[in-house]
Design a protein around this motif. Structure first.
Motif, PDB file in Angstrom:
ATOM      1  N   GLN A 165      17.403  -3.718  17.113  1.00  0.00           N
ATOM      2  CA  GLN A 165      16.331  -2.919  17.695  1.00  0.00           C
ATOM      3  C   GLN A 165      16.972  -1.668  18.266  1.00  0.00           C
ATOM      4  OE1 GLN A 165      15.894  -2.224  21.168  1.00  0.00           O
ATOM      5  NE2 GLN A 165      13.973  -1.092  20.914  1.00  0.00           N
ATOM      6  N   VAL A 166      16.497  -0.491  17.844  1.00  0.00           N
ATOM      7  CA  VAL A 166      17.080   0.760  18.321  1.00  0.00           C
ATOM      8  C   VAL A 166      15.996   1.609  18.980  1.00  0.00           C
ATOM      9  CG1 VAL A 166      18.845   0.747  16.514  1.00  0.00           C
ATOM     10  CG2 VAL A 166      16.737   2.017  16.143  1.00  0.00           C
ATOM     11  N   THR A 167      16.389   2.316  20.021  1.00  0.00           N
ATOM     12  CA  THR A 167      15.479   3.212  20.725  1.00  0.00           C
ATOM     13  C   THR A 167      15.793   4.646  20.331  1.00  0.00           C
ATOM     14  OG1 THR A 167      15.339   1.678  22.590  1.00  0.00           O
ATOM     15  CG2 THR A 167      14.613   3.941  22.969  1.00  0.00           C
ATOM     16  N   TRP A 168      14.807   5.285  19.745  1.00  0.00           N
ATOM     17  CA  TRP A 168      14.918   6.660  19.261  1.00  0.00           C
ATOM     18  C   TRP A 168      14.869   7.624  20.443  1.00  0.00           C
ATOM     19  CZ3 TRP A 168      14.864   5.710  14.013  1.00  0.00           C
ATOM     20  CH2 TRP A 168      14.981   6.786  13.154  1.00  0.00           C
ATOM     21  N   LEU A 204      14.712  -2.214  13.641  1.00  0.00           N
ATOM     22  CA  LEU A 204      13.390  -2.101  14.238  1.00  0.00           C
ATOM     23  C   LEU A 204      13.406  -0.947  15.241  1.00  0.00           C
ATOM     24  CD1 LEU A 204      10.520  -3.233  14.710  1.00  0.00           C
ATOM     25  CD2 LEU A 204      11.527  -4.808  16.378  1.00  0.00           C
ATOM     26  N   VAL A 205      12.558   0.042  15.009  1.00  0.00           N
ATOM     27  CA  VAL A 205      12.637   1.303  15.761  1.00  0.00           C
ATOM     28  C   VAL A 205      11.538   1.408  16.811  1.00  0.00           C
ATOM     29  CG1 VAL A 205      12.538   3.819  15.571  1.00  0.00           C
ATOM     30  CG2 VAL A 205      13.689   2.478  13.785  1.00  0.00           C
ATOM     31  N   HIS A 206      11.944   1.805  18.020  1.00  0.00           N
ATOM     32  CA  HIS A 206      11.014   2.253  19.060  1.00  0.00           C
ATOM     33  C   HIS A 206      11.318   3.719  19.366  1.00  0.00           C
ATOM     34  CE1 HIS A 206      10.101  -2.033  19.972  1.00  0.00           C
ATOM     35  NE2 HIS A 206       8.970  -1.523  20.427  1.00  0.00           N
ATOM     36  N   GLU A 207      10.294   4.529  19.418  1.00  0.00           N
ATOM     37  CA  GLU A 207      10.465   5.948  19.723  1.00  0.00           C
ATOM     38  C   GLU A 207      10.102   6.199  21.188  1.00  0.00           C
ATOM     39  OE1 GLU A 207       8.845   8.581  16.455  1.00  0.00           O
ATOM     40  OE2 GLU A 207       8.051   6.629  15.854  1.00  0.00           O
ATOM     41  N   ASN A 208      11.008   6.838  21.918  1.00  0.00           N
ATOM     42  CA  ASN A 208      10.748   7.108  23.330  1.00  0.00           C
ATOM     43  C   ASN A 208       9.485   7.931  23.534  1.00  0.00           C
ATOM     44  OD1 ASN A 208      12.657   5.719  24.810  1.00  0.00           O
ATOM     45  ND2 ASN A 208      14.181   7.338  24.727  1.00  0.00           N
ATOM     46  N   LEU A 215      11.936  -0.752  10.117  1.00  0.00           N
ATOM     47  CA  LEU A 215      10.725  -1.437  10.536  1.00  0.00           C
ATOM     48  C   LEU A 215      10.104  -0.723  11.731  1.00  0.00           C
ATOM     49  CD1 LEU A 215      11.952  -5.161  10.435  1.00  0.00           C
ATOM     50  CD2 LEU A 215      11.008  -3.783   8.563  1.00  0.00           C
ATOM     51  N   SER A 216       8.788  -0.581  11.695  1.00  0.00           N
ATOM     52  CA  SER A 216       8.043  -0.017  12.823  1.00  0.00           C
ATOM     53  C   SER A 216       7.137  -1.090  13.404  1.00  0.00           C
ATOM     54  CB  SER A 216       7.221   1.194  12.383  1.00  0.00           C
ATOM     55  OG  SER A 216       6.322   0.826  11.344  1.00  0.00           O
ATOM     56  N   LEU A 217       6.661  -0.862  14.627  1.00  0.00           N
ATOM     57  CA  LEU A 217       5.877  -1.879  15.329  1.00  0.00           C
ATOM     58  C   LEU A 217       4.697  -1.228  16.033  1.00  0.00           C
ATOM     59  CD1 LEU A 217       7.448  -4.727  17.472  1.00  0.00           C
ATOM     60  CD2 LEU A 217       5.367  -3.591  18.183  1.00  0.00           C
ATOM     61  N   CYS A 218       3.503  -1.786  15.833  1.00  0.00           N
ATOM     62  CA  CYS A 218       2.307  -1.371  16.552  1.00  0.00           C
ATOM     63  C   CYS A 218       1.715  -2.595  17.227  1.00  0.00           C
ATOM     64  CB  CYS A 218       1.269  -0.778  15.599  1.00  0.00           C
ATOM     65  SG  CYS A 218       1.760   0.754  14.778  1.00  0.00           S
ATOM     66  N   ASN A 275       7.146  -2.470   7.226  1.00  0.00           N
ATOM     67  CA  ASN A 275       8.175  -1.738   6.495  1.00  0.00           C
ATOM     68  C   ASN A 275       7.428  -0.706   5.655  1.00  0.00           C
ATOM     69  OD1 ASN A 275      10.300  -0.824   4.910  1.00  0.00           O
ATOM     70  ND2 ASN A 275      11.139  -2.858   4.533  1.00  0.00           N
ATOM     71  N   ASN A 276       7.345   0.520   6.156  1.00  0.00           N
ATOM     72  CA  ASN A 276       6.524   1.530   5.497  1.00  0.00           C
ATOM     73  C   ASN A 276       7.113   2.923   5.677  1.00  0.00           C
ATOM     74  OD1 ASN A 276       5.750   2.473   8.095  1.00  0.00           O
ATOM     75  ND2 ASN A 276       4.076   0.994   8.171  1.00  0.00           N
ATOM     76  N   GLN A 277       6.314   3.930   5.404  1.00  0.00           N
ATOM     77  CA  GLN A 277       6.790   5.314   5.415  1.00  0.00           C
ATOM     78  C   GLN A 277       6.637   6.011   6.764  1.00  0.00           C
ATOM     79  OE1 GLN A 277       4.168   6.565   2.151  1.00  0.00           O
ATOM     80  NE2 GLN A 277       5.987   6.934   0.882  1.00  0.00           N
ATOM     81  N   SER A 278       6.182   5.304   7.791  1.00  0.00           N
ATOM     82  CA  SER A 278       5.846   5.964   9.056  1.00  0.00           C
ATOM     83  C   SER A 278       7.052   6.568   9.768  1.00  0.00           C
ATOM     84  CB  SER A 278       5.143   4.974   9.993  1.00  0.00           C
ATOM     85  OG  SER A 278       6.008   3.908  10.342  1.00  0.00           O
ATOM     86  N   LEU A 279       8.261   6.090   9.474  1.00  0.00           N
ATOM     87  CA  LEU A 279       9.452   6.618  10.150  1.00  0.00           C
ATOM     88  C   LEU A 279      10.096   7.764   9.376  1.00  0.00           C
ATOM     89  CD1 LEU A 279      10.997   3.248  11.334  1.00  0.00           C
ATOM     90  CD2 LEU A 279       9.964   5.004  12.770  1.00  0.00           C
TER      91      LEU A 279
END
Length: 367
Positions: free
Chosen positions: A84-87, A116-120, A186-189, A312-316
């Motif tokens: 899990q990484v924080t952008w 798995l990405v979280h954006e600040n 991977l993105s998460l909503c 797992n999509n194009q959102s990032l």
């Protein structure tokens, strides 16, 4: 072992601090970390996987985090590793955050089974607009991230364990979402998000939650507020009787795989057919292999009903492309590069990292 260095910039001093996180502090703490991990491993009846949490902007999080990930991969080559990484904030936290992000992500992509990405920026907006927090602290940011992660990692019934809670959530998550080693982002909503005072006066139903979550997916929205409802899949447009030309006026977010996690009251009545639309997915994968559902009748964190989508999509693509572009612009003028080269990084290391991430961007773009 490929060696690279990370740095932290001190604006008030104009100097670098803690250069060498990867090759200095990583090895320095390697033995202690490995001992702690080994103790936990020995307590396990079965090792399901390893979950690491780190930042990518620079300093200890990215440098030591990547080094430890590499050591874990060497020590446990057959185990799942989910990072899990924080952008970083797009406006900037560290002057060389884009350099550090490029170096970190390019290396993690080789080591990890998924990122798995979280954006600040997104989490900050959730705190501000949805949680109604006036003065947002690091603790507030962490609470939102923890809430979203817990909504995934809390016990749930899965396709492989429909009668009892899964004992291998990381393994089943990765098996469901990562179908090819070229696609690991991977993105998460998660919905709903709201303050405790608003929650007491709110009522939710599964059709409404799932309708919003599906639109967040195809419109690449990070939260339920401000969703672009004009974005539609071709099948949705056709069923509405509109022309094929109109269906392409706004492109939708294409997925390789989606994992929907539902928690709360009457979860067995939730209809998830909207996420099974073949138009949501790449044509070279069968839809039945691209969509999975986990459920739990237990309410989560005070929400009577809640839904989480790991995708797992194009959102990032856009945030990744922004980081690579900004880092390249700095590298083209050789800004701060000397601070890296004097500690052992050569320009070829940068170029290799740029090449690796450009390939990832190309792969997701041409799904």
């Amino acid at each position: 072992m490929e060696i690279w260095r990370q740095g932290r910039f001190l604006p008030e001093a104009g100097l670098w601090k803690q250069l060498g996180e990867f090759c200095v502090h990583g090895p320095r703490h390697e033995e202690a970390v490995e001992d702690l991990v080994r103790m936990e491993m020995e307590r396990c009846d079965r090792l399901a996987g390893i979950f690491t949490m780190m930042s990518v902007a620079g300093g200890t999080g990215s440098g030591v985090g990547t080094y430890i990930t590499q050591r874990l991969r060497d020590s446990y080559p057959s185990s799942f590793i989910l990072n899990q990484v924080t952008w970083p904030y797009e406006a900037g936290e560290v002057i060389v955050q884009n350099y550090n992000s490029v170096l970190t992500l390019s290396h993690l992509y080789q080591l990890s089974d998924a990122i798995l990405v979280h954006e600040n920026d997104t989490v900050h907006t959730i705190c501000s607009r949805l949680m109604n927090i006036k003065h947002i602290s690091i603790s507030d940011i962490n609470k939102v991230i923890a809430h979203q992660l817990a909504s995934v990692l809390q016990p749930a019934y899965t396709a492989d364990s429909p009668c009892h809670y899964s004992t291998n959530p990381i393994g089943e998550l990765l098996t469901s979402l990562v179908c090819h080693p070229e696609y690991k982002l991977l993105s998460l909503c998660n919905i709903p998000h709201m303050s405790s005072t608003s929650l007491a006066y709110s009522v939710f139903n599964w059709p409404g939650l799932l309708k919003h979550l599906r639109q967040m997916l195809i419109a690449s929205a990070r939260m339920e507020e401000g969703i672009d409802w004009k974005v539609s899949t071709p099948s949705a447009v056709t069923s509405a009787g509109e022309s094929g030309t109109n269906s392409r006026q706004k492109s939708f977010n294409l997925s390789l795989a989606n994992l929907l996690i539902l928690r709360g009251k009457d979860v067995s009545t939730a209809v998830t057919d909207g996420f099974k639309d073949p138009a949501l997915y790449v044509p070279w994968l069968k839809t039945e292999n691209s969509f999975s559902t986990w459920t739990s009748p237990v309410a989560f964190n005070g929400y009577e009903k809640s839904a989480t989508l790991v995708s797992n999509n194009q959102s990032l693509l856009k945030p990744l492309d922004n980081i690579v572009r900004k880092a390249w612009n700095m590298f083209a003028s050789r800004a701060y590069v000397h601070q890296y080269t004097k500690f052992g990084i050569c320009e070829e290391d940068f170029l290799d990292s740029f090449t690796a991430l450009e390939q990832i961007i190309s792969s997701y773009t041409h799904l």
